[in-house]
Design a protein around this motif. Structure first.
Motif, PDB file in Angstrom:
ATOM      1  N   LYS A  59      -3.539  -1.736  -5.829  1.00 39.08           N
ATOM      2  CA  LYS A  59      -3.813  -1.343  -4.447  1.00 39.08           C
ATOM      3  C   LYS A  59      -5.317  -1.331  -4.166  1.00 39.08           C
ATOM      4  CE  LYS A  59       0.335   1.543  -3.946  1.00 39.08           C
ATOM      5  NZ  LYS A  59       0.860   2.903  -3.718  1.00 39.08           N
ATOM      6  N   GLU A  70      -1.974   1.781  -8.783  1.00 39.42           N
ATOM      7  CA  GLU A  70      -3.137   2.106  -7.955  1.00 39.42           C
ATOM      8  C   GLU A  70      -4.265   1.097  -8.140  1.00 39.42           C
ATOM      9  OE1 GLU A  70      -3.337   4.384  -5.532  1.00 39.42           O
ATOM     10  OE2 GLU A  70      -1.201   4.691  -5.944  1.00 39.42           O
ATOM     11  N   PHE A  86       0.812  -1.205   0.000  1.00 39.01           N
ATOM     12  CA  PHE A  86       0.000   0.000   0.000  1.00 39.01           C
ATOM     13  C   PHE A  86       0.854   1.267   0.000  1.00 39.01           C
ATOM     14  CE2 PHE A  86      -3.362  -2.729   2.217  1.00 39.01           C
ATOM     15  CZ  PHE A  86      -4.004  -3.005   1.016  1.00 39.01           C
ATOM     16  N   ASP A  87       2.116   1.149   0.438  1.00 36.70           N
ATOM     17  CA  ASP A  87       3.014   2.297   0.491  1.00 36.70           C
ATOM     18  C   ASP A  87       4.095   2.248  -0.583  1.00 36.70           C
ATOM     19  OD1 ASP A  87       1.732   3.312   2.836  1.00 36.70           O
ATOM     20  OD2 ASP A  87       2.840   1.826   4.020  1.00 36.70           O
ATOM     21  N   MET A 131      -6.927  -3.693  -1.453  1.00 38.81           N
ATOM     22  CA  MET A 131      -7.525  -2.981  -0.326  1.00 38.81           C
ATOM     23  C   MET A 131      -8.958  -3.436  -0.084  1.00 38.81           C
ATOM     24  SD  MET A 131      -7.003  -0.622   2.015  1.00 38.81           S
ATOM     25  CE  MET A 131      -5.735   0.551   1.510  1.00 38.81           C
TER      26      MET A 131
END
Length: 298
Positions: A235, A232, A225-226, A239
């Protein structure tokens, strides 16, 4: 009934001797699939039919707990414990080919998922069960107020340059195809509670709250996530699962626990074992597809 998770052969309830004879016979014939399952789930030591019968009895023993704990403990041990599934190991470091393989093969899984959920609805009059599964299907296909899971998956694929048209025209790999066939058979032939156990136990793969059950690995490295190198779209897909699968998997298992006293526990266990065997192989198909993409074979 007792079931052979590998070939789906069924035996009478509690006939673990016949099941052990089946496995010892397959071992004598050097059947690799049965031997690998024994090594992974029962014992790596050669055992005669009587010793194996006791080990199978231990496998099915609830140890004074409910079916929920039995399922969670079994799943963690096989997939996320000291000897985790190879896909879990692959997910500890971001690899775009693994995620591409994930995107392609998981599309077929999700199509079967909603069929299985609908089968549960059709086989029970329990409103809480029906509501749970309807909400599940809406989340997968329509989003329930946010982008649906299947769209997040296809967005991830498109971010890698794999069009949704190409995925939809793709033939699933053999392990995925076999898994879907078994899940479809379970949906058609089994009781609703057995279908729930077969399918919703699989959501434990991404449950982030399994450390108390002995999980040694998360589903994926949370550093993703970092990580600026992770797209994206990847992610967003990860997520969604990270936030939803805790409630989804445990919610279903709570329902199964609630109604389990009205059903044959061994049949619920059998459905779980039959499903997780093909799930193990299906996860390997994600890796295989990723390797095909990396080698420009897809």
């Amino acid at each position: 009934m007792a079931i052979c998770p590998v070939c789906n052969l069924k035996f009478c309830n509690n006939d673990f001797l016949a099941l052990s004879e089946h496995f010892t016979g397959k071992a004598k014939d050097s059947d690799a699939l049965h031997v690998m399952w024994l090594n992974r789930n029962i014992t790596k030591t050669k055992a005669d039919k009587n010793s194996l019968e006791l080990l199978f009895r231990n496998l099915y023993d609830l140890n004074g707990e409910g079916i929920k704990s039995w399922i969670v403990n079994r799943f963690v041990s096989e997939y996320r414990g000291n000897n985790p599934h190879p896909f879990i190991i692959k997910m500890q470091d971001y690899n775009k080919y693994i995620m591409e393989g994930y995107a392609v093969e998981h599309y077929f899984f999700l199509k079967q998922w909603v069929r299985s959920c609908s089968a549960v609805i059709s086989k029970t009059d329990n409103k809480d069960v029906q509501t749970y599964e309807m909400e599940n299907m809406v989340t997968e296909y329509f989003g329930n107020g946010k982008k649906p899971h299947i769209e997040l998956l296809l967005d991830m694929a498109e971010g890698f340059g794999i069009s949704r048209k190409k995925i939809m025209e793709t033939k699933p790999l053999k392990n995925t195809e076999k898994a879907i066939s078994r899940w479809r058979e379970i949906a058609q032939k089994n009781e609703w509670i057995e279908i729930m156990a077969a399918m919703h136990s699989l959501e434990l793969i991404a449950n982030s709250a399994l450390r108390p059950y002995g999980a040694r690995y998360d589903y994926f490295n949370l550093d993703a996530f970092d990580n600026n190198n992770v797209p994206e779209t990847v992610k967003a897909f990860l997520m969604e699962g990270y936030h939803s699968d805790n409630a989804h998997s445990m919610g279903a298992l709570n329902i199964i626990e609630k109604y389990s006293r009205d059903y044959n526990i061994e049949n619920i266990q059998d459905a779980y074992l039959a499903s997780t065997y093909v799930f193990y192989n299906y996860l390997e198909a994600r890796i295989e597809r990723g390797e095909m993409i990396e080698n420009k074979q897809y």
